[in-house]
Design a protein around this motif. Structure first.
Motif, PDB file in Angstrom:
ATOM      1  N   GLY A  97     -21.069  45.353  34.741  1.00  0.00           N
ATOM      2  CA  GLY A  97     -21.832  46.564  34.985  1.00  0.00           C
ATOM      3  C   GLY A  97     -21.023  47.679  35.590  1.00  0.00           C
ATOM      4  N   GLY A  98     -19.834  47.365  36.043  1.00  0.00           N
ATOM      5  CA  GLY A  98     -18.977  48.352  36.662  1.00  0.00           C
ATOM      6  C   GLY A  98     -18.195  49.158  35.657  1.00  0.00           C
ATOM      7  N   SER A  99     -17.343  50.024  36.180  1.00  0.00           N
ATOM      8  CA  SER A  99     -16.548  50.910  35.349  1.00  0.00           C
ATOM      9  C   SER A  99     -15.077  50.823  35.710  1.00  0.00           C
ATOM     10  N   LEU A 100     -14.255  51.157  34.748  1.00  0.00           N
ATOM     11  CA  LEU A 100     -12.817  51.157  34.943  1.00  0.00           C
ATOM     12  C   LEU A 100     -12.216  52.191  34.004  1.00  0.00           C
ATOM     13  N   ARG A 101     -11.176  52.841  34.462  1.00  0.00           N
ATOM     14  CA  ARG A 101     -10.499  53.850  33.646  1.00  0.00           C
ATOM     15  C   ARG A 101      -9.042  53.467  33.458  1.00  0.00           C
ATOM     16  N   LEU A 102      -8.654  53.273  32.214  1.00  0.00           N
ATOM     17  CA  LEU A 102      -7.279  52.956  31.889  1.00  0.00           C
ATOM     18  C   LEU A 102      -6.530  54.217  31.485  1.00  0.00           C
ATOM     19  N   SER A 103      -5.259  54.259  31.818  1.00  0.00           N
ATOM     20  CA  SER A 103      -4.413  55.375  31.451  1.00  0.00           C
ATOM     21  C   SER A 103      -3.237  54.878  30.633  1.00  0.00           C
ATOM     22  N   CYS A 104      -2.772  55.712  29.739  1.00  0.00           N
ATOM     23  CA  CYS A 104      -1.589  55.419  28.943  1.00  0.00           C
ATOM     24  C   CYS A 104      -0.704  56.644  28.976  1.00  0.00           C
ATOM     25  N   ALA A 105       0.392  56.535  29.685  1.00  0.00           N
ATOM     26  CA  ALA A 105       1.333  57.635  29.807  1.00  0.00           C
ATOM     27  C   ALA A 105       2.394  57.527  28.731  1.00  0.00           C
ATOM     28  N   ALA A 106       2.645  58.625  28.050  1.00  0.00           N
ATOM     29  CA  ALA A 106       3.592  58.645  26.949  1.00  0.00           C
ATOM     30  C   ALA A 106       4.795  59.506  27.282  1.00  0.00           C
ATOM     31  N   SER A 107       5.936  59.054  26.834  1.00  0.00           N
ATOM     32  CA  SER A 107       7.174  59.827  26.951  1.00  0.00           C
ATOM     33  C   SER A 107       7.598  60.230  25.552  1.00  0.00           C
ATOM     34  N   GLY A 108       7.478  61.502  25.263  1.00  0.00           N
ATOM     35  CA  GLY A 108       7.837  61.980  23.953  1.00  0.00           C
ATOM     36  C   GLY A 108       7.645  63.483  23.852  1.00  0.00           C
ATOM     37  N   ARG A 109       8.392  64.090  22.989  1.00  0.00           N
ATOM     38  CA  ARG A 109       8.360  65.543  22.868  1.00  0.00           C
ATOM     39  C   ARG A 109       7.326  66.022  21.863  1.00  0.00           C
ATOM     40  N   THR A 110       6.738  65.101  21.103  1.00  0.00           N
ATOM     41  CA  THR A 110       5.734  65.459  20.104  1.00  0.00           C
ATOM     42  C   THR A 110       4.468  64.633  20.266  1.00  0.00           C
ATOM     43  N   PHE A 111       4.053  64.409  21.511  1.00  0.00           N
ATOM     44  CA  PHE A 111       2.895  63.579  21.790  1.00  0.00           C
ATOM     45  C   PHE A 111       1.644  64.072  21.072  1.00  0.00           C
ATOM     46  N   SER A 112       1.450  65.368  21.004  1.00  0.00           N
ATOM     47  CA  SER A 112       0.240  65.923  20.419  1.00  0.00           C
ATOM     48  C   SER A 112       0.096  65.595  18.940  1.00  0.00           C
TER      49      SER A 112
ATOM     50  N   GLY B 118     -20.610  53.427  22.598  1.00  0.00           N
ATOM     51  CA  GLY B 118     -21.609  53.829  23.572  1.00  0.00           C
ATOM     52  C   GLY B 118     -21.252  53.493  24.998  1.00  0.00           C
ATOM     53  N   ARG B 119     -20.236  52.660  25.189  1.00  0.00           N
ATOM     54  CA  ARG B 119     -19.826  52.265  26.540  1.00  0.00           C
ATOM     55  C   ARG B 119     -18.431  52.781  26.890  1.00  0.00           C
ATOM     56  N   PHE B 120     -17.549  52.820  25.902  1.00  0.00           N
ATOM     57  CA  PHE B 120     -16.172  53.256  26.113  1.00  0.00           C
ATOM     58  C   PHE B 120     -15.965  54.638  25.519  1.00  0.00           C
ATOM     59  N   THR B 121     -15.112  55.419  26.156  1.00  0.00           N
ATOM     60  CA  THR B 121     -14.782  56.748  25.678  1.00  0.00           C
ATOM     61  C   THR B 121     -13.286  56.991  25.790  1.00  0.00           C
ATOM     62  N   ILE B 122     -12.693  57.444  24.702  1.00  0.00           N
ATOM     63  CA  ILE B 122     -11.280  57.795  24.696  1.00  0.00           C
ATOM     64  C   ILE B 122     -11.135  59.305  24.835  1.00  0.00           C
ATOM     65  N   SER B 123     -10.201  59.713  25.650  1.00  0.00           N
ATOM     66  CA  SER B 123      -9.872  61.122  25.776  1.00  0.00           C
ATOM     67  C   SER B 123      -8.361  61.256  25.901  1.00  0.00           C
ATOM     68  N   ARG B 124      -7.872  62.462  25.719  1.00  0.00           N
ATOM     69  CA  ARG B 124      -6.439  62.672  25.845  1.00  0.00           C
ATOM     70  C   ARG B 124      -6.156  64.024  26.461  1.00  0.00           C
ATOM     71  N   ASP B 125      -5.052  64.085  27.160  1.00  0.00           N
ATOM     72  CA  ASP B 125      -4.580  65.312  27.767  1.00  0.00           C
ATOM     73  C   ASP B 125      -3.161  65.519  27.270  1.00  0.00           C
ATOM     74  N   ASN B 126      -3.024  66.324  26.239  1.00  0.00           N
ATOM     75  CA  ASN B 126      -1.714  66.522  25.635  1.00  0.00           C
ATOM     76  C   ASN B 126      -0.730  67.193  26.589  1.00  0.00           C
ATOM     77  N   ALA B 127      -1.246  68.044  27.464  1.00  0.00           N
ATOM     78  CA  ALA B 127      -0.381  68.715  28.427  1.00  0.00           C
ATOM     79  C   ALA B 127       0.270  67.722  29.376  1.00  0.00           C
ATOM     80  N   GLU B 128      -0.431  66.616  29.661  1.00  0.00           N
ATOM     81  CA  GLU B 128       0.096  65.585  30.548  1.00  0.00           C
ATOM     82  C   GLU B 128       0.613  64.373  29.793  1.00  0.00           C
TER      83      GLU B 128
ATOM     84  N   ASN C 221     -17.289  51.899  30.713  1.00  0.00           N
ATOM     85  CA  ASN C 221     -18.498  51.806  31.513  1.00  0.00           C
ATOM     86  C   ASN C 221     -19.323  50.601  31.078  1.00  0.00           C
ATOM     87  N   SER C 222     -20.245  50.203  31.931  1.00  0.00           N
ATOM     88  CA  SER C 222     -21.129  49.069  31.642  1.00  0.00           C
ATOM     89  C   SER C 222     -20.340  47.863  31.163  1.00  0.00           C
TER      90      SER C 222
END
Length: 124
Positions: free
Chosen positions: A15-30, A67-77, A85-86
């Motif tokens: 029932g809890g939530s957790l947020r995973l991060s994936c950091a990329a090293s690359g000049r063309t991530f976007s 409905g429980r998981f959501t992927i997002s990205r921040d190209n600047a970072e 979630n859930s």
């Protein structure tokens, strides 16, 4: 090839939530499609979800997490996130992020670069 490092895994109760991060090293991530996969003990690695190079334009999720998981990205970072979630005990697995230069896909072979994985454990 892009270098990927996952983080944010841990132990959480159902029932809890957790947020995973994936950091990329690359000049063309976007330009990369970013995918998340997971592998539970004794199971094959399975697709979780993916997000296109333009984020909101195209995304896809496995039925088991829809409905429980959501992927997002921040190209600047140069970072992609998996908000979970859930959470259920069935979500327990090692989670991997992956990058590919093709359109959003649920197939492992579509991705050329992989992180080392981060453990997610969900207790009852």
């Amino acid at each position: 090839q892009v270098q990927l490092v996952e983080s944010g895994g841990g132990l959480v109760q159902a029932g809890g939530s957790l947020r995973l991060s994936c950091a990329a090293s690359g000049r063309t991530f976007s330009r990369y499609t970013m995918g998340w996969f997971r592998q539970a003990p004794g199971k094959e690695r399975e697709f979780v979800g993916a997000i296109s190079w333009s984020g909101g334009i195209l995304s896809y999720y496995a039925d088991s997490v829809k409905g429980r998981f959501t992927i997002s990205r921040d190209n600047a970072e140069n970072t992609v996130y998996l908000q979970m979630n859930s959470l259920k005990p069935e979500d327990t697995a090692v989670y991997y992020c992956a990058a590919g230069l093709v359109a959003v896909s649920r197939l492992e072979r579509a991705y050329d670069s992989w992180g080392q994985g981060t453990q997610v454990t969900v207790s009852s």
